[in-house]
Design a protein around this motif. Structure first.
Motif, mmCIF file in Angstrom:
data_model
loop_
_atom_site.group_PDB
_atom_site.id
_atom_site.type_symbol
_atom_site.label_atom_id
_atom_site.label_comp_id
_atom_site.label_asym_id
_atom_site.label_seq_id
_atom_site.Cartn_x
_atom_site.Cartn_y
_atom_site.Cartn_z
ATOM 1 N N ASN A 161 0.800 -1.231 0.000
ATOM 2 C CA ASN A 161 0.000 0.000 0.000
ATOM 3 C C ASN A 161 0.828 1.273 0.000
ATOM 4 O O ASN A 161 0.312 2.358 0.300
ATOM 5 C CB ASN A 161 -0.971 0.029 1.189
ATOM 6 N N ARG A 162 2.102 1.189 -0.327
ATOM 7 C CA ARG A 162 2.894 2.404 -0.506
ATOM 8 C C ARG A 162 2.704 2.912 -1.927
ATOM 9 O O ARG A 162 2.883 2.167 -2.881
ATOM 10 C CB ARG A 162 4.383 2.139 -0.262
ATOM 11 N N LEU A 163 2.351 4.185 -2.073
ATOM 12 C CA LEU A 163 2.201 4.743 -3.411
ATOM 13 C C LEU A 163 3.564 5.002 -4.051
ATOM 14 O O LEU A 163 3.685 5.026 -5.272
ATOM 15 C CB LEU A 163 1.385 6.031 -3.367
ATOM 16 N N ILE A 164 4.578 5.222 -3.222
ATOM 17 C CA ILE A 164 5.947 5.361 -3.719
ATOM 18 C C ILE A 164 6.693 4.091 -3.340
ATOM 19 O O ILE A 164 6.939 3.840 -2.150
ATOM 20 C CB ILE A 164 6.639 6.590 -3.117
ATOM 21 N N PRO A 165 7.019 3.258 -4.309
ATOM 22 C CA PRO A 165 7.649 1.964 -3.987
ATOM 23 C C PRO A 165 8.948 2.131 -3.218
ATOM 24 O O PRO A 165 9.761 3.016 -3.500
ATOM 25 C CB PRO A 165 7.909 1.356 -5.372
ATOM 26 N N GLU A 166 9.128 1.282 -2.228
ATOM 27 C CA GLU A 166 10.375 1.277 -1.474
ATOM 28 C C GLU A 166 11.521 0.769 -2.339
ATOM 29 O O GLU A 166 12.653 1.225 -2.227
ATOM 30 C CB GLU A 166 10.216 0.407 -0.228
ATOM 31 N N THR A 167 11.202 -0.193 -3.205
ATOM 32 C CA THR A 167 12.185 -0.743 -4.138
ATOM 33 C C THR A 167 11.628 -0.683 -5.553
ATOM 34 O O THR A 167 10.646 -1.364 -5.863
ATOM 35 C CB THR A 167 12.524 -2.205 -3.798
ATOM 36 N N PHE A 168 12.211 0.163 -6.384
ATOM 37 C CA PHE A 168 11.765 0.276 -7.777
ATOM 38 C C PHE A 168 12.368 -0.852 -8.606
ATOM 39 O O PHE A 168 13.546 -1.193 -8.456
ATOM 40 C CB PHE A 168 12.208 1.615 -8.379
ATOM 41 N N THR A 169 11.565 -1.412 -9.480
ATOM 42 C CA THR A 169 12.062 -2.427 -10.406
ATOM 43 C C THR A 169 11.286 -2.340 -11.713
ATOM 44 O O THR A 169 10.062 -2.155 -11.709
ATOM 45 C CB THR A 169 11.930 -3.838 -9.820
ATOM 46 N N PHE A 170 12.011 -2.461 -12.826
ATOM 47 C CA PHE A 170 11.393 -2.476 -14.145
ATOM 48 C C PHE A 170 11.309 -3.902 -14.694
ATOM 49 O O PHE A 170 10.879 -4.100 -15.840
ATOM 50 C CB PHE A 170 12.195 -1.598 -15.115
ATOM 51 N N ASP A 171 11.681 -4.861 -13.880
ATOM 52 C CA ASP A 171 11.692 -6.247 -14.336
ATOM 53 C C ASP A 171 10.287 -6.735 -14.689
ATOM 54 O O ASP A 171 10.124 -7.584 -15.576
ATOM 55 C CB ASP A 171 12.284 -7.155 -13.257
ATOM 56 N N ASN A 172 9.277 -6.213 -13.988
ATOM 57 C CA ASN A 172 7.905 -6.656 -14.268
ATOM 58 C C ASN A 172 7.508 -6.348 -15.706
ATOM 59 O O ASN A 172 6.818 -7.142 -16.362
ATOM 60 C CB ASN A 172 6.926 -5.975 -13.313
ATOM 61 N N TYR A 173 7.942 -5.195 -16.205
ATOM 62 C CA TYR A 173 7.568 -4.792 -17.566
ATOM 63 C C TYR A 173 8.342 -5.583 -18.617
ATOM 64 O O TYR A 173 7.962 -5.588 -19.784
ATOM 65 C CB TYR A 173 7.814 -3.297 -17.747
ATOM 66 N N ILE A 174 9.408 -6.215 -18.217
ATOM 67 C CA ILE A 174 10.138 -7.110 -19.125
ATOM 68 C C ILE A 174 9.557 -8.518 -19.054
ATOM 69 O O ILE A 174 9.331 -9.177 -20.078
ATOM 70 C CB ILE A 174 11.638 -7.129 -18.767
ATOM 71 N N GLN A 175 9.264 -8.942 -17.841
ATOM 72 C CA GLN A 175 8.798 -10.309 -17.642
ATOM 73 C C GLN A 175 7.404 -10.536 -18.217
ATOM 74 O O GLN A 175 7.106 -11.622 -18.728
ATOM 75 C CB GLN A 175 8.806 -10.650 -16.153
ATOM 76 N N VAL A 176 6.535 -9.514 -18.153
ATOM 77 C CA VAL A 176 5.158 -9.704 -18.605
ATOM 78 C C VAL A 176 5.088 -10.024 -20.092
ATOM 79 O O VAL A 176 4.242 -10.799 -20.545
ATOM 80 C CB VAL A 176 4.306 -8.453 -18.274
ATOM 81 N N TRP A 177 6.017 -9.454 -20.882
ATOM 82 C CA TRP A 177 6.045 -9.753 -22.317
ATOM 83 C C TRP A 177 6.563 -11.164 -22.572
ATOM 84 O O TRP A 177 6.268 -11.762 -23.616
ATOM 85 C CB TRP A 177 6.918 -8.735 -23.049
ATOM 86 N N GLN A 178 7.325 -11.690 -21.628
ATOM 87 C CA GLN A 178 7.848 -13.045 -21.776
ATOM 88 C C GLN A 178 6.838 -14.098 -21.326
ATOM 89 O O GLN A 178 6.825 -15.216 -21.852
ATOM 90 C CB GLN A 178 9.142 -13.195 -20.975
ATOM 91 N N GLU A 179 6.008 -13.756 -20.359
ATOM 92 C CA GLU A 179 5.064 -14.721 -19.803
ATOM 93 C C GLU A 179 3.782 -14.836 -20.619
ATOM 94 O O GLU A 179 3.084 -15.851 -20.536
ATOM 95 C CB GLU A 179 4.699 -14.324 -18.357
#
Length: 274
Positions: free
Chosen positions: A40-58
């Protein structure tokens, strides 16, 4: 600034926050690792762009977006044009039983979708179209009662003398409709087009009924398959689901951003007609 105006601004601001918060949360969650998605943090404690790479692979997200774009364009264009033709007929031509027939058209809006779901499926199944994208848009060739009503109200507000003068000058019935009536009702056509784009882009029910192969999935059906695979009963990779949701929502935001003036003008002018 008067107290009443100040109160209106505050109320609108609060409502704006309420409506925009879910999407802001969704975007924030798409940049979080799996363990932090629901923190529930609107500003992520840990930023990652891996999700936007992985979603195209999955998932074949590009294919789903392409399928949805094809269906959306075909559905929006066909229902806008067919509804405009029917609305023009009810607005311009005078014939016995016009009011009763128009009442029957409006009465179809009272039928729940579940009533016609099975007969419609049997028709498409008999035509061999189940499993294809055709059932998702071809029904719009026959217009929509809501859009017919909307466009008819606009046509009724146009000066009939203009059309009669065109007929005297030698214009055909089709020429009057195509060259005069349609250009004059562009705001209403824009509203119809945008409303249908949004409706088709988010339509899950028909996709669940008619689509079988992931190669033909549209965005809503694809997201449903992701929820089944990575959400409830799956691997609990919610970061993949929220990221895919963000990607598939962006096109609708762009459409409404580009068409917001046409929507406002169309709704306002249509409401003043008739």
């Amino acid at each position: 600034m008067s107290p009443g105006r100040l109160f209106s601004w505050i109320a609108l601001a609060l409502l704006g926050v309420v409506f925009i918060y879910p999407f802001v949360w969704l975007v924030s969650a798409s940049f979080k690792p799996r363990s932090d998605v629901f923190d529930n943090r609107l500003i992520p404690e840990t930023f990652t762009f891996d999700n936007y790479i992985q979603v195209w692979q999955e998932a074949p997200l590009a294919l789903w977006l392409a399928n949805t774009a094809i269906v959306t364009v075909l559905a929006a264009v066909t229902v806008t044009f067919s509804s405009a033709m029917v609305a023009w007929g009810f607005a311009y031509f005078r014939f016995r039983g016009r009011g009763v027939l128009f009442g029957f058209v409006l009465a179809t809006m009272m039928l729940p979708g579940a009533v016609t779901m099975i007969p419609t499926f049997l028709i498409w199944n008999a035509l061999g179209q189940v499993g294809t994208l055709t059932p998702l848009w071809a029904g719009n060739l026959f217009g929509s009662a809501f859009y017919i009503f909307l466009l008819r109200q606009f046509f009724l507000g146009l000066p009939r003398d203009l059309f009669d003068a065109a007929r005297v000058d030698g214009a055909t019935q089709w020429g009057v409709f195509w060259r005069i009536a349609l250009p004059l009702c562009r705001p209403a056509l824009a509203v119809t087009l945008v409303f249908e784009v949004q409706a088709v882009w988010t339509d899950l029910m028909r996709a669940l009924i008619y689509l079988r192969d992931s190669a033909t999935f549209t965005v809503p059906r694809g997201l449903k398959s992701l929820v089944d695979a990575f959400g409830f009963g799956g691997e609990w990779h919610w970061e993949i689901i929220v990221t895919a949701s963000v990607i598939t929502t962006v096109p609708m935001i762009i459409v409404f951003f580009l068409a917001q003036r046409q929507i406002i003008d169309g709704v306002a002018s249509t409401g003043l007609k008739g």
